[in-house]
Design a protein around this motif. Structure first.
Motif, PDB file in Angstrom:
ATOM      1  N   ALA A 435       0.748  -1.549   0.260  1.00  0.00           N
ATOM      2  CA  ALA A 435      -0.230   0.350   0.102  1.00  0.00           C
ATOM      3  C   ALA A 435       0.608   0.728  -0.163  1.00  0.00           C
ATOM      4  N   ALA A 436       1.826   0.939   0.805  1.00  0.00           N
ATOM      5  CA  ALA A 436       2.569   2.404   0.688  1.00  0.00           C
ATOM      6  C   ALA A 436       3.618   2.355  -0.452  1.00  0.00           C
ATOM      7  N   ASP A 437       3.587   1.457  -0.993  1.00  0.00           N
ATOM      8  CA  ASP A 437       4.247   1.840  -2.703  1.00  0.00           C
ATOM      9  C   ASP A 437       3.362   2.355  -3.723  1.00  0.00           C
ATOM     10  N   ALA A 438       1.935   2.072  -3.716  1.00  0.00           N
ATOM     11  CA  ALA A 438       1.307   2.397  -4.675  1.00  0.00           C
ATOM     12  C   ALA A 438       0.948   3.455  -4.070  1.00  0.00           C
ATOM     13  N   VAL A 439       0.808   4.228  -3.185  1.00  0.00           N
ATOM     14  CA  VAL A 439       0.454   5.582  -2.505  1.00  0.00           C
ATOM     15  C   VAL A 439       1.332   6.608  -3.608  1.00  0.00           C
ATOM     16  N   VAL A 440       2.965   6.002  -3.045  1.00  0.00           N
ATOM     17  CA  VAL A 440       3.282   7.402  -3.638  1.00  0.00           C
ATOM     18  C   VAL A 440       4.260   6.693  -4.771  1.00  0.00           C
ATOM     19  N   ARG A 444       1.612   3.156 -10.209  1.00  0.00           N
ATOM     20  CA  ARG A 444       1.025   1.839 -10.724  1.00  0.00           C
ATOM     21  C   ARG A 444      -0.677   1.416 -11.096  1.00  0.00           C
ATOM     22  N   PHE A 445      -0.631   3.296 -10.929  1.00  0.00           N
ATOM     23  CA  PHE A 445      -2.327   4.083 -11.978  1.00  0.00           C
ATOM     24  C   PHE A 445      -2.509   3.861 -12.947  1.00  0.00           C
ATOM     25  N   VAL A 554      -5.662  -1.756 -19.747  1.00  0.00           N
ATOM     26  CA  VAL A 554      -4.140  -0.663 -20.039  1.00  0.00           C
ATOM     27  C   VAL A 554      -5.071   0.649 -18.841  1.00  0.00           C
ATOM     28  N   PHE A 555      -4.179   0.978 -18.561  1.00  0.00           N
ATOM     29  CA  PHE A 555      -5.046   2.087 -17.573  1.00  0.00           C
ATOM     30  C   PHE A 555      -4.792   3.626 -18.664  1.00  0.00           C
ATOM     31  N   LEU A 709      -8.318  -5.522  -7.151  1.00  0.00           N
ATOM     32  CA  LEU A 709      -9.620  -5.128  -6.552  1.00  0.00           C
ATOM     33  C   LEU A 709      -9.808  -3.663  -6.975  1.00  0.00           C
ATOM     34  N   THR A 710      -8.159  -3.354  -7.172  1.00  0.00           N
ATOM     35  CA  THR A 710      -8.295  -1.795  -7.080  1.00  0.00           C
ATOM     36  C   THR A 710      -9.270  -1.074  -8.333  1.00  0.00           C
ATOM     37  N   PRO A 711      -8.499  -0.953  -9.060  1.00  0.00           N
ATOM     38  CA  PRO A 711      -7.028  -1.958  -9.524  1.00  0.00           C
ATOM     39  C   PRO A 711      -6.269  -1.335  -9.495  1.00  0.00           C
ATOM     40  N   LEU A 712      -5.291  -1.609  -9.927  1.00  0.00           N
ATOM     41  CA  LEU A 712      -3.942  -0.695  -9.828  1.00  0.00           C
ATOM     42  C   LEU A 712      -2.503  -2.120 -10.292  1.00  0.00           C
TER      43      LEU A 712
END
Length: 757
Positions: A435-440, A444-445, A554-555, A709-712
């Protein structure tokens, strides 16, 4: 039997009280989290049930629009207008959205807001207003504070008299004035030219199902098909999805805490019941029946479990004002103390049932149990062959072998508890690392650019091409690529499409981006809505139609009218095939900066128009739950320490005969204490060797599920700090736990123990 139960309770009072407290802490945490998850998941539904939520938002953005004619349309239950004005607040960092309701019906006729603090504003007073919780939080204000609302022409002090919640402004910093405010300051707010713009929210008597009929009637009334009519139920559904995401994470953590807690508490209960059963063997030889012995052995631990479960339920209710968390807190219509009876009863019932059965199994009389056969440990035998000191060898044996006699110690529950506690802590911290990696890491999005600019709107150029070329020439800009944005229809689903930029990397979670005119790549949510996957062929319509093959998931960039997981990519030729007239909704420039460049500094240097990209909405959801895994890790660590400490305390009494024999044949008090430390060190080693890899694997599996689920984009998380501290923390905790039993063993008198046996 009852005499024995009373005597045993007095003799084991401290362990039984400690067991009850452990059960209370564990069940309280699980109950509070589970009840909070249910409360958060239902917040939007409960808010909608006590209000009258609007169905659509109608935005003609046209001066003098005739809203009375809209009120007369069939199926329209209520209309509430609000003024689009240049009102601002003095000295507020986040002024949010200001709703000036000329008719005073925005919070009364359509939505009927719920007051959660203070009171509703008096519509006949121009100096009162109500706000949402987010407005207070963003600006550091409280009920009773005075803010100055004004424009270039006048200043209007207004007192905040209440905090309200209503579906139209869920999770929005909103400030709503009264009818008297609009009437008193009409000239200032609307100007003297009569060009004031009013938009409106509309509640339809037929609900969301009647939106298409309303759209047709509205188009017939106005003669226009380009007025935006937004489905508020769908927007509210996105808020509900965010709440459900947070609730799923919280419920999963509650389940993890329940399973791990039962494993840790189960070993304590089992040892307590087994110890009582061992003492009861003498009474069985005097005529006590097996069922009576079982009931007597289980009664003490079961009483502690029941008392702890009841205390835990009370603690959970006391903690209920802390929930729901995250975005659901802004939608909760009834904040404060809340007793979720099904959850309270369910968790207490599971805890009592599982732990009571565990105690019964541990104390169950079986043939041959009285004459326990020693079970040797291969690890202890290896330690002996290696020539380790006697205290070390004996410590390993005490940790891994149950021993013999009429009161053998049960070591497997302790080993299982140590492994479960270690694995639970590492799993929680590994999950938190993801979670910490995705937030910064916005990449990832799919957000691989640091600045964004809208260079075209509704088919027209907004920013000249020369400016874009100047941006690209800046030394801090690695690439400046343009993308054209439009809206297509796949079946009945509208999809925002982007032309694939040449040099900007795209993030695919499956397949690849499109490369030719006959290809399309869908964002995850759009693929899910359409029901399409890689390799499928879709009929896509805009100003022309084409059959396109899905090449990947693809995002896309987060935009005002779409999320990062909602949209699609086309090649430039593919876009031209669907929009032969060259129309575009937006034209955007995506600026990727060189490593180390400060986006704010670069944006200031490049000038107006360049902005930070819109933040993916899922980031807020991850931030809201990011603090939960460390809390779970701390809870599991505390529970593990308490359970192991309880096991050591009861084992000290159970093993006193073995220690007394060793002392009688020459073991010194210092060696006896060292033996206890070796026992704890062995338990810690087993927990680390087995629990650490299990915990890392479980944490990664949980994060992979959340990523989907998020997704990311899933990247295997690693918690190096937790892994590095695992050994010293485990040894330190073990040393602290062993200090008390080691002191008691060193001070014990072998003669007294042997005579007592």
């Amino acid at each position: 039997m009852w005499t024995w139960i009373r005597l045993d309770a007095r003799r084991r009072l401290r362990p039984l009280v400690a067991l009850a407290l452990l059960v209370a802490v564990g069940s309280a945490a699980v109950t509070a989290a589970a009840a909070g998850a249910r409360r958060g998941a239902s917040a939007v539904d409960r808010l909608s049930a006590v209000t009258l939520p609007a169905t659509v938002l109608v935005q003609p953005n046209q001066p003098g629009f005739d809203w009375d004619a809209v009120r007369r349309l069939p199926g329209v239950a209520a209309v509430a207008t609000y003024l689009i004005s240049d009102i601002r607040f003095e000295g507020l960092p986040d002024p949010g959205i200001q709703y000036v309701a000329p008719g005073g019906d925005l919070l009364h006729t359509v939505e009927r807001a719920v007051v959660v603090a203070g009171r509703a504003a008096d519509e006949d007073r121009a100096d009162e207003a109500v706000v949402t919780t987010d407005f207070l939080t963003a600006n550091g204000l409280r009920v009773g504070d005075v803010v100055v609302a004004g424009s270039a022409r006048a200043r209007h002090p207004v007192t905040i008299v209440g905090v309200v919640r209503y579906p139209f402004a869920v999770m929005v910093p909103a400030f709503t004035t009264t009818r008297a405010f609009a009437e008193r300051h009409r000239a200032d707010l609307e100007g003297t030219t009569g060009d004031a713009i009013h938009n409106a929210i509309v509640r339809l008597s037929g609900g969301p199902a009647s939106i298409p009929e309303f759209q047709r009637a509205f188009a017939a009334l106005t003669g226009r098909n380009d007025i935006e009519i937004r489905d508020l139920t769908r927007l509210l559904g996105k808020v509900d999805q965010a709440n459900e995401f947070e609730a799923v994470i919280l419920a999963a953590l509650a389940l993890a805490a329940l399973v791990t807690g039962l494993a840790l508490l189960g070993q304590a209960v089992a040892r307590q019941a087994a110890g009582s059963a061992g003492d009861l063997r003498v009474l069985r030889t005097l005529g006590m029946r097996p069922r009576q012995a079982l009931a007597a052995a289980v009664c003490g631990p079961a009483s502690s479990v029941v008392a702890g479960a009841l205390l835990g339920a009370g603690l959970a209710v006391a903690a209920s004002p802390l929930f729901p968390i995250g975005s659901a807190a802004s939608a909760e219509p009834a904040p404060g103390v809340y007793a979720d009876l099904p959850v309270l009863a369910g968790v207490a019932g599971v805890v009592v049932a599982v732990l009571t059965v565990t105690a019964a199994l541990a104390a169950w009389p079986s043939p041959g149990r009285d004459a326990a056969v020693a079970r040797r440990s291969a690890v202890a035998a290896a330690a002996h062959r290696m020539g380790l000191p006697i205290p070390a060898v004996m410590g390993v044996r005490l940790a891994l072998e149950p021993g013999t006699g009429r009161r053998p110690a049960s070591v497997r529950p302790v080993l299982a508890g140590v492994v479960a506690g270690t694995a639970g802590v590492l799993a929680a911290l590994t999950f938190q690392a993801g979670a910490a990696d995705a937030v910064v890491a916005p990449s990832r999005f799919g957000q691989t650019f640091q600045l964004w600019a809208m260079t075209g709107f509704d088919g027209d150029e907004v920013i000249p091409a020369d400016s874009v070329r100047a941006w690209a020439a800046d030394p801090a800009v690695a690439s400046a690529t343009e993308t054209t944005v439009g809206v297509v229809t796949v079946g009945s689903t509208p999809v925002t499409v982007f032309t694939r930029p040449g040099s900007l990397p795209l993030v695919a979670i499956e397949g690849r981006p499109p490369s030719g005119p006959g290809e399309i790549a869908l964002a995850p949510d759009s693929a899910r809505t359409i029901g399409a996957g890689v390799g499928d062929t879709l009929t896509v319509r805009a100003y022309a139609a084409a059959d396109l093959t899905v090449t990947g998931i693809v995002f896309v960039p987060e935009n005002p009218h779409n999320g990062y997981a909602d949209g699609a990519w086309l090649s430039g030729d593919g876009y031209a095939r669907l929009f032969p007239n060259g129309y575009f909704k937006f034209r955007e420039t995506l600026l990727a900066l060189r490593p180390g460049a400060d986006p704010a500094e670069v944006s200031a240097r490049l000038g107006a128009g360049t902005l930070p990209p819109m933040e993916p909405g899922a980031l807020d959801r991850l931030r809201n739950v990011q603090a939960l895994p460390p809390v779970l890790a701390g809870f599991l660590g505390l529970l593990a320490v308490g359970a192991v400490g309880h096991a050591l305390g009861t084992a000290a009494g159970r093993r006193r005969h073995t220690v007394a024999v060793l002392r009688a044949i020459g073991m010194t008090p210092r060696q006896s204490a060292a033996m206890v430390f070796a026992q704890v060190g062995t338990l810690a080693a087993v927990g680390l060797l087995v629990g650490v890899p299990l915990g890392v694997a479980a944490g990664r599996a949980a994060w992979r599920a959340v990523a989907g689920l998020t997704p990311l984009l899933y990247v295997s998380p690693l918690a190096p700090l937790a892994l590095g501290l695992a050994v010293p923390v485990a040894l330190l905790a073990g040393g602290v736990l062993a200090a008390g039993p080691a002191r008691r063993v060193a001070r014990s008198r072998p003669g007294d123990v042997l005579r007592g046996e």
